[in-house]
Design a protein around this motif. Sequence first.
Motif, PDB file in Angstrom:
ATOM      1  N   TYR A  59     -33.932 -52.177 127.881  1.00 37.51           N
ATOM      2  CA  TYR A  59     -32.993 -52.143 126.883  1.00 37.51           C
ATOM      3  C   TYR A  59     -31.672 -53.279 126.961  1.00 37.51           C
ATOM      4  O   TYR A  59     -31.317 -53.552 125.720  1.00 37.51           O
ATOM      5  N   THR A  60     -31.633 -54.181 128.144  1.00 37.39           N
ATOM      6  CA  THR A  60     -30.889 -55.189 128.195  1.00 37.39           C
ATOM      7  C   THR A  60     -31.607 -56.629 127.683  1.00 37.39           C
ATOM      8  O   THR A  60     -31.205 -57.640 128.052  1.00 37.39           O
ATOM      9  N   LYS A  61     -33.058 -56.140 127.486  1.00 41.25           N
ATOM     10  CA  LYS A  61     -33.786 -57.315 126.870  1.00 41.25           C
ATOM     11  C   LYS A  61     -34.106 -58.513 128.188  1.00 41.25           C
ATOM     12  O   LYS A  61     -34.114 -59.741 127.773  1.00 41.25           O
ATOM     13  N   TYR A  62     -34.007 -58.103 129.436  1.00 39.87           N
ATOM     14  CA  TYR A  62     -34.465 -58.745 130.494  1.00 39.87           C
ATOM     15  C   TYR A  62     -33.336 -60.059 130.737  1.00 39.87           C
ATOM     16  O   TYR A  62     -33.518 -60.998 131.030  1.00 39.87           O
ATOM     17  N   ASP A  63     -32.151 -59.739 130.066  1.00 41.52           N
ATOM     18  CA  ASP A  63     -31.018 -60.665 130.019  1.00 41.52           C
ATOM     19  C   ASP A  63     -30.782 -61.007 131.691  1.00 41.52           C
ATOM     20  O   ASP A  63     -30.574 -60.167 132.186  1.00 41.52           O
ATOM     21  N   PHE A  71     -30.103 -58.543 134.368  1.00 39.51           N
ATOM     22  CA  PHE A  71     -31.142 -58.277 135.517  1.00 39.51           C
ATOM     23  C   PHE A  71     -30.649 -58.196 136.835  1.00 39.51           C
ATOM     24  O   PHE A  71     -31.138 -57.397 137.657  1.00 39.51           O
ATOM     25  N   ILE A  72     -30.003 -59.462 137.171  1.00 42.75           N
ATOM     26  CA  ILE A  72     -29.430 -59.557 138.294  1.00 42.75           C
ATOM     27  C   ILE A  72     -28.529 -58.422 138.851  1.00 42.75           C
ATOM     28  O   ILE A  72     -28.690 -58.017 140.185  1.00 42.75           O
ATOM     29  N   ILE A  73     -27.848 -57.868 138.153  1.00 44.80           N
ATOM     30  CA  ILE A  73     -26.835 -56.739 138.389  1.00 44.80           C
ATOM     31  C   ILE A  73     -27.664 -55.571 138.453  1.00 44.80           C
ATOM     32  O   ILE A  73     -27.496 -54.657 139.432  1.00 44.80           O
ATOM     33  N   ASN A  74     -28.730 -55.330 137.662  1.00 41.79           N
ATOM     34  CA  ASN A  74     -29.333 -54.122 137.729  1.00 41.79           C
ATOM     35  C   ASN A  74     -30.287 -54.081 138.926  1.00 41.79           C
ATOM     36  O   ASN A  74     -30.433 -52.882 139.712  1.00 41.79           O
ATOM     37  N   THR A  75     -30.880 -55.223 139.529  1.00 41.92           N
ATOM     38  CA  THR A  75     -31.612 -55.296 140.609  1.00 41.92           C
ATOM     39  C   THR A  75     -30.922 -55.186 141.579  1.00 41.92           C
ATOM     40  O   THR A  75     -31.439 -54.494 142.751  1.00 41.92           O
ATOM     41  N   ALA A  76     -29.713 -55.735 141.855  1.00 39.15           N
ATOM     42  CA  ALA A  76     -28.926 -55.645 143.259  1.00 39.15           C
ATOM     43  C   ALA A  76     -28.592 -54.092 143.261  1.00 39.15           C
ATOM     44  O   ALA A  76     -28.495 -53.622 144.366  1.00 39.15           O
ATOM     45  N   SER A  77     -28.094 -53.620 142.263  1.00 36.00           N
ATOM     46  CA  SER A  77     -27.877 -52.190 142.120  1.00 36.00           C
ATOM     47  C   SER A  77     -28.953 -51.196 142.743  1.00 36.00           C
ATOM     48  O   SER A  77     -28.834 -50.147 143.305  1.00 36.00           O
ATOM     49  N   VAL A 118     -25.607 -48.834 137.161  1.00 35.57           N
ATOM     50  CA  VAL A 118     -24.638 -49.081 138.402  1.00 35.57           C
ATOM     51  C   VAL A 118     -23.920 -47.953 138.838  1.00 35.57           C
ATOM     52  O   VAL A 118     -23.740 -47.776 140.041  1.00 35.57           O
ATOM     53  N   ILE A 119     -23.357 -47.113 137.900  1.00 35.15           N
ATOM     54  CA  ILE A 119     -22.315 -46.016 138.110  1.00 35.15           C
ATOM     55  C   ILE A 119     -23.516 -44.996 138.894  1.00 35.15           C
ATOM     56  O   ILE A 119     -23.176 -44.307 139.949  1.00 35.15           O
ATOM     57  N   HIS A 120     -24.516 -44.821 138.253  1.00 34.58           N
ATOM     58  CA  HIS A 120     -25.539 -43.947 138.842  1.00 34.58           C
ATOM     59  C   HIS A 120     -25.993 -44.201 140.364  1.00 34.58           C
ATOM     60  O   HIS A 120     -25.831 -43.490 141.126  1.00 34.58           O
ATOM     61  N   ASN A 121     -26.436 -45.471 140.478  1.00 37.65           N
ATOM     62  CA  ASN A 121     -26.622 -45.964 141.921  1.00 37.65           C
ATOM     63  C   ASN A 121     -25.504 -46.144 142.926  1.00 37.65           C
ATOM     64  O   ASN A 121     -25.742 -45.660 144.063  1.00 37.65           O
ATOM     65  N   LEU A 122     -24.476 -46.165 142.336  1.00 37.67           N
ATOM     66  CA  LEU A 122     -23.205 -46.155 143.096  1.00 37.67           C
ATOM     67  C   LEU A 122     -22.823 -44.896 143.695  1.00 37.67           C
ATOM     68  O   LEU A 122     -22.602 -44.609 144.793  1.00 37.67           O
ATOM     69  N   GLY A 123     -23.109 -43.829 142.721  1.00 39.89           N
ATOM     70  CA  GLY A 123     -22.832 -42.453 142.985  1.00 39.89           C
ATOM     71  C   GLY A 123     -23.981 -42.016 143.996  1.00 39.89           C
ATOM     72  O   GLY A 123     -23.803 -41.351 145.065  1.00 39.89           O
ATOM     73  N   MET A 124     -25.340 -42.554 143.774  1.00 35.87           N
ATOM     74  CA  MET A 124     -26.183 -41.992 144.666  1.00 35.87           C
ATOM     75  C   MET A 124     -26.137 -42.607 146.113  1.00 35.87           C
ATOM     76  O   MET A 124     -26.404 -41.892 147.147  1.00 35.87           O
TER      77      MET A 124
END
Length: 159
Positions: free
Chosen positions: A122-126, A130-136, A60-66
């Motif tokens: 590494y989040t084991k598709y929790d 998963f929703i947070i990472n996909t939106a990011s 999320v931090i990487h994608n926000l910065g990008m």
Amino acid sequence: FSSQVKMNVGVAHSEVNPNTRVMNSRGIWLTYALGVGMLHIVLLSIPFFSVPVVWTLTNVIHNLGMYVFLHAVKGTPFETPDQGKARLLTHWEQLDYGVQFTSSRKFFTISPIILYFLASFYTKYDPTHFIINTASLLSVLIPKLPQLHGVRIFGINKY
């Protein structure tokens, strides 16, 4: 012959707009990858963050910065002799003079995807992660589409 030569007198570079070539500079991709790695290590060193939380935060931090540096901030950080043509363009739109599918554009498109796959693994598709990472991920992939080059949805970031 002399009328065809364009010189930038009084500048330290030969580019009209150095923003167009900076992502192709020697070592920039390695520096970028090391920066993301350092962010991840710093987050891992915080004792009360679990490994899945750290991977999601890194993503999320990487994608926000990008998003901010490539898709929200417009113009150049220096005076350019291009009569202000770049002031209405984001860094992504200036990159490689707007030519699509160059090696640097591919690198900066693939890197958040790789980080997304790592975070998902590494989040084991929790489901929550998963929703947070996909939106990011979508927040940085959609603006990179060639169809959205120069497009301002709902007039956001128009000026």
